[in-house]
Design an enzyme around this catalytic site. Structure first.
Site: not given
Length: 351
Positions: A168, A204, A206, A293
């Site tokens: 991120h 991931d 996200h 995740d």
């Protein structure tokens, strides 16, 4: 398989984060990596190493992140404590941000106030910064650089156990528990060693907004991501299917946003499509920001993968038969994180 572990990760241990409008205990905790190391001891899939002290890390960081941002990270804790001696027992979280594109806010005059600087370089209030954050993040980036070096010297695969995570983080911002973009640092190192085509396959839950933004205008790094639909899932403001890259990078970014609740069968079908796109690009190396995740038990995510599925995921990634670097990203079902991580690596090794 060479596996580089961040021996200083425990120095980054957040107390609280802002999550859905309230302060809660941090989801990103040192126990995540400790479970991975315990599982690797039980099921060794490669040689466990630490990065050497003579890596050209400063140069590698500057190829990805702005010097102003790196200076901020390296001095942030001292500035935070200088505001008040009581801050030594509190994590730093931002509370004010300049809205982009709004002419009422100026960003050409960097603020001197630390609270404002923290907001300038952070895009959420869920990434606590503490005394050891810079040291831990820097050593995690060293793991990513060491893994990339190993692959550039002929290793077929290498793993960077990078905690805190990184995908991120952008050129000049932190967020999503990330400070330095480990996958981008590894990819850029491979590029600096002469590789002309590199693929990033982010799995991931996200979207890796930082990685996409860093390579958005480049055609030598093809970024691909399967993730929760940003209309409902973090990081919300990037990761849509119509984002294909800009300028020279147009056509070299591909997003597969999927709805919350997506089952493994659907997710895996998309993975196969993504891997075919990567194969058609004919890359010379593969970067995998490895987020776990997507697991059905993850407390802040929404896909339905089970532990056994990660063996299949690893085999699918290995089917490209490319020199591969893994960087460790999200995954917050802490007790199962180690097993799921090693399942991917074991599956990858089985091909």
């Amino acid at each position: 398989m060479k596996i580089f572990s961040n021996q200083l990760h425990h120095l980054h241990k957040g107390r609280q984060e802002m999550f859905r409008g309230r302060l809660v205990d941090c989801h990103e905790v040192p126990q995540r990596l400790e479970h991975v190391l315990s599982e690797l001891e039980r099921r060794p899939v490669g040689e466990l190493l630490t990065p050497s002290g003579d890596l050209p890390l400063d140069e590698a960081l500057l190829r990805v992140h702005s010097p102003e941002y790196l200076t901020f990270l390296s001095t942030a804790w001292d500035e935070w404590v200088s505001l008040s001696p009581d801050n030594v027992s509190r994590d730093a979280l931002p509370s004010v941000w300049p809205l982009p594109g709004n002419q009422a806010f100026r960003t050409d005059r960097p603020p001197l106030n630390f609270a404002a600087k923290l907001g300038q370089y952070a895009f959420d209030a869920g990434t606590p910064l503490m005394s050891g954050s810079w040291t831990a993040a820097r050593e995690g980036a060293a793991c990513a650089l060491a893994a990339a070096q190993a692959v550039s010297k002929g290793e077929s695969s290498a793993v960077a156990l990078t905690r805190p995570p990184g995908h991120h983080a952008g050129k000049a911002y932190m967020g999503g528990y990330c400070f330095l973009n480990n996958a981008a640092i590894a990819a850029q190192h491979l590029s600096s060693q002469g590789l002309q085509r590199i693929a990033v396959m982010d799995i991931d839950y996200h979207h890796g907004n930082g990685t996409q933004a860093i390579f958005d205008e480049r055609s030598d790094v093809y970024t691909v991501s399967i993730h929760g639909d940003p209309q409902t899932e973090y990081p919300f403001f990037l990761g849509h299917a119509d984002e294909r890259g800009t300028g020279a990078g147009e056509g070299y970014n591909l997003n597969f946003p999927l709805p919350k609740g997506t089952a493994f069968e659907t997710w895996y079908d998309i993975l196969q499509k993504a891997l075919q796109v990567i194969a058609d690009f004919s890359p010379q190396a593969l970067l995998v920001p490895l987020g776990l995740d997507t697991y059905e038990g993850d407390p802040i995510s929404g896909f339905k993968l089970k532990s056994v599925h990660y063996l299949q995921v690893g085999r699918a990634l290995a089917s490209l038969r490319l020199p591969t670097v893994f960087t460790l990203e999200g995954g917050y079902a802490v007790a199962d994180f180690g097993r799921n991580t090693v399942n991917v690596l074991e599956g990858f090794q089985s091909i």
